[in-house]
Design an enzyme around this catalytic site. Structure first.
Site, mmCIF file in Angstrom:
data_model
loop_
_atom_site.group_PDB
_atom_site.id
_atom_site.type_symbol
_atom_site.label_atom_id
_atom_site.label_comp_id
_atom_site.label_asym_id
_atom_site.label_seq_id
_atom_site.Cartn_x
_atom_site.Cartn_y
_atom_site.Cartn_z
ATOM 1 N N CYS A 4 11.005 -24.319 27.815
ATOM 2 C CA CYS A 4 10.657 -23.290 26.823
ATOM 3 C C CYS A 4 9.143 -23.134 26.734
ATOM 4 O O CYS A 4 8.432 -24.070 26.344
ATOM 5 C CB CYS A 4 11.243 -23.660 25.458
ATOM 6 S SG CYS A 4 10.730 -22.537 24.156
ATOM 7 N N CYS A 7 7.791 -23.826 23.244
ATOM 8 C CA CYS A 7 7.709 -25.261 22.941
ATOM 9 C C CYS A 7 6.471 -25.851 23.606
ATOM 10 O O CYS A 7 5.809 -26.736 23.038
ATOM 11 C CB CYS A 7 8.975 -25.980 23.397
ATOM 12 S SG CYS A 7 10.398 -25.715 22.316
ATOM 13 N N ASP A 30 -0.267 -12.652 20.921
ATOM 14 C CA ASP A 30 0.617 -12.331 22.045
ATOM 15 C C ASP A 30 -0.226 -12.149 23.306
ATOM 16 O O ASP A 30 -1.299 -11.542 23.285
ATOM 17 C CB ASP A 30 1.412 -11.059 21.734
ATOM 18 C CG ASP A 30 2.580 -10.855 22.677
ATOM 19 O OD1 ASP A 30 3.732 -10.979 22.222
ATOM 20 O OD2 ASP A 30 2.348 -10.567 23.871
ATOM 21 N N HIS A 46 12.575 -25.858 18.001
ATOM 22 C CA HIS A 46 13.197 -24.904 18.935
ATOM 23 C C HIS A 46 14.478 -24.332 18.322
ATOM 24 O O HIS A 46 15.505 -25.001 18.259
ATOM 25 C CB HIS A 46 13.516 -25.566 20.274
ATOM 26 C CG HIS A 46 14.059 -24.587 21.272
ATOM 27 N ND1 HIS A 46 13.249 -23.793 22.045
ATOM 28 C CD2 HIS A 46 15.332 -24.247 21.589
ATOM 29 C CE1 HIS A 46 13.993 -23.015 22.811
ATOM 30 N NE2 HIS A 46 15.265 -23.272 22.553
ATOM 31 N N ASN A 86 13.049 -9.357 18.065
ATOM 32 C CA ASN A 86 13.916 -8.872 19.127
ATOM 33 C C ASN A 86 14.988 -9.932 19.380
ATOM 34 O O ASN A 86 14.652 -11.090 19.639
ATOM 35 C CB ASN A 86 13.116 -8.630 20.404
ATOM 36 C CG ASN A 86 12.077 -7.545 20.229
ATOM 37 O OD1 ASN A 86 12.282 -6.587 19.483
ATOM 38 N ND2 ASN A 86 10.935 -7.689 20.908
ATOM 39 N N THR A 94 12.992 -11.703 25.350
ATOM 40 C CA THR A 94 12.691 -12.307 26.650
ATOM 41 C C THR A 94 12.427 -13.804 26.549
ATOM 42 O O THR A 94 12.600 -14.530 27.527
ATOM 43 C CB THR A 94 11.483 -11.621 27.319
ATOM 44 O OG1 THR A 94 10.344 -11.758 26.471
ATOM 45 C CG2 THR A 94 11.768 -10.150 27.589
ATOM 46 N N HIS A 97 13.066 -18.618 22.126
ATOM 47 C CA HIS A 97 12.584 -19.470 21.040
ATOM 48 C C HIS A 97 12.205 -18.446 19.974
ATOM 49 O O HIS A 97 11.261 -17.669 20.192
ATOM 50 C CB HIS A 97 11.375 -20.303 21.507
ATOM 51 C CG HIS A 97 10.792 -21.226 20.487
ATOM 52 N ND1 HIS A 97 10.449 -22.541 20.783
ATOM 53 C CD2 HIS A 97 10.447 -21.042 19.190
ATOM 54 C CE1 HIS A 97 9.936 -23.111 19.718
ATOM 55 N NE2 HIS A 97 9.915 -22.216 18.730
ATOM 56 N N HIS A 99 10.997 -15.788 17.531
ATOM 57 C CA HIS A 99 9.628 -15.399 17.197
ATOM 58 C C HIS A 99 9.639 -14.038 16.533
ATOM 59 O O HIS A 99 10.509 -13.204 16.806
ATOM 60 C CB HIS A 99 8.739 -15.376 18.451
ATOM 61 C CG HIS A 99 9.307 -14.584 19.577
ATOM 62 N ND1 HIS A 99 10.314 -15.082 20.392
ATOM 63 C CD2 HIS A 99 9.054 -13.326 20.026
ATOM 64 C CE1 HIS A 99 10.637 -14.167 21.294
ATOM 65 N NE2 HIS A 99 9.894 -13.081 21.091
ATOM 66 N N HIS A 101 7.214 -10.735 15.839
ATOM 67 C CA HIS A 101 5.995 -10.036 16.235
ATOM 68 C C HIS A 101 5.367 -9.434 14.983
ATOM 69 O O HIS A 101 5.983 -8.587 14.317
ATOM 70 C CB HIS A 101 6.328 -8.890 17.199
ATOM 71 C CG HIS A 101 6.957 -9.306 18.489
ATOM 72 N ND1 HIS A 101 6.268 -9.281 19.686
ATOM 73 C CD2 HIS A 101 8.216 -9.731 18.791
ATOM 74 C CE1 HIS A 101 7.087 -9.668 20.668
ATOM 75 N NE2 HIS A 101 8.265 -9.945 20.151
HETATM 76 P P1 DGP Z 1 10.289 -10.788 23.141
HETATM 77 O O1 DGP Z 1 10.600 -9.574 23.983
HETATM 78 O O2 DGP Z 1 10.500 -10.457 21.685
HETATM 79 O O3 DGP Z 1 11.041 -12.013 23.567
HETATM 80 O O4 DGP Z 1 8.739 -11.030 23.339
HETATM 81 C C1 DGP Z 1 8.160 -12.176 23.890
HETATM 82 C C2 DGP Z 1 6.673 -12.023 23.767
HETATM 83 O O5 DGP Z 1 6.079 -13.250 24.141
HETATM 84 C C3 DGP Z 1 6.043 -10.953 24.666
HETATM 85 O O6 DGP Z 1 5.412 -9.972 23.835
HETATM 86 C C4 DGP Z 1 5.009 -11.688 25.486
HETATM 87 C C5 DGP Z 1 4.858 -12.995 24.762
HETATM 88 N N1 DGP Z 1 4.582 -14.140 25.628
HETATM 89 C C6 DGP Z 1 5.361 -14.576 26.657
HETATM 90 N N2 DGP Z 1 4.815 -15.673 27.212
HETATM 91 C C7 DGP Z 1 3.677 -15.929 26.509
HETATM 92 C C8 DGP Z 1 2.699 -16.950 26.603
HETATM 93 O O7 DGP Z 1 2.729 -17.849 27.441
HETATM 94 N N3 DGP Z 1 1.665 -16.894 25.712
HETATM 95 C C9 DGP Z 1 1.604 -15.918 24.742
HETATM 96 N N4 DGP Z 1 0.552 -15.965 23.908
HETATM 97 N N5 DGP Z 1 2.520 -14.962 24.621
HETATM 98 C C10 DGP Z 1 3.539 -14.966 25.497
#
Ligand code: DGP
Length: 113
Positions: A4, A7, A30, A46, A86, A94, A97, A99, A101
């Site tokens: 993850c 994580c 992000d 997690h 989402n 995507t 874990h 989250h 936004h």
């Molecule tokens: P979602 O589609 O809701 O699962 O969005 C996942 C978000 O996570 C996406 O906007 C990009 C962000 N993201 C993915 N990997 C990383 C990372 O390694 N670091 C940061 N800061 N954001 C990440």
């Protein structure tokens, strides 16, 4: 939870631009921002998705409280902002874990795509 990415951010093995942290919640910018302010607010524990939130009401409350605090600290209180989760395939989740936004700093539109 080696597979993850979030994580990894919590543990510090993956770098991130943190804007808020307490015992149970972390907020960081992000990596692919869609607005001038785009912060992800996550539990340190997690929890895969919103479908699992029913078992974590106290933790979810802490996340919402952190979102309110971070929004104010980042200057979003006056003009407003959006807090988005989402969930699953149709929600275009995507990272599994949970989250939220926190998006703001420009005029947002509705409905989302
Ligand atoms: P979602 O589609 O809701 O699962 O969005 C996942 C978000 O996570 C996406 O906007 C990009 C962000 N993201 C993915 N990997 C990383 C990372 O390694 N670091 C940061 N800061 N954001 C990440």
């Amino acid at each position: 939870m080696v597979d993850c990415i979030f994580c990894g951010i919590v543990e510090g093995s993956v770098p991130s631009d943190k804007v808020y942290e307490d015992d149970s919640v972390l907020a960081f910018r992000d990596i692919n921002p869609v607005a001038p302010v785009h912060v992800l607010i996550i539990p340190k524990k997690h929890v895969p998705s919103l479908l699992d939130a029913e078992e974590e009401p106290e933790l979810m409350g802490k996340i919402i409280a952190a979102a309110s605090k971070v929004a104010k600290e980042l200057g979003l209180a006056e003009k407003g902002f959006r807090l988005v989760n989402n969930c699953g395939e149709h929600g275009m989740q995507t990272v599994y874990h949970i989250h939220f936004h926190l998006i703001g700093g420009r005029q947002l539109t509705w409905p989302p795509g």
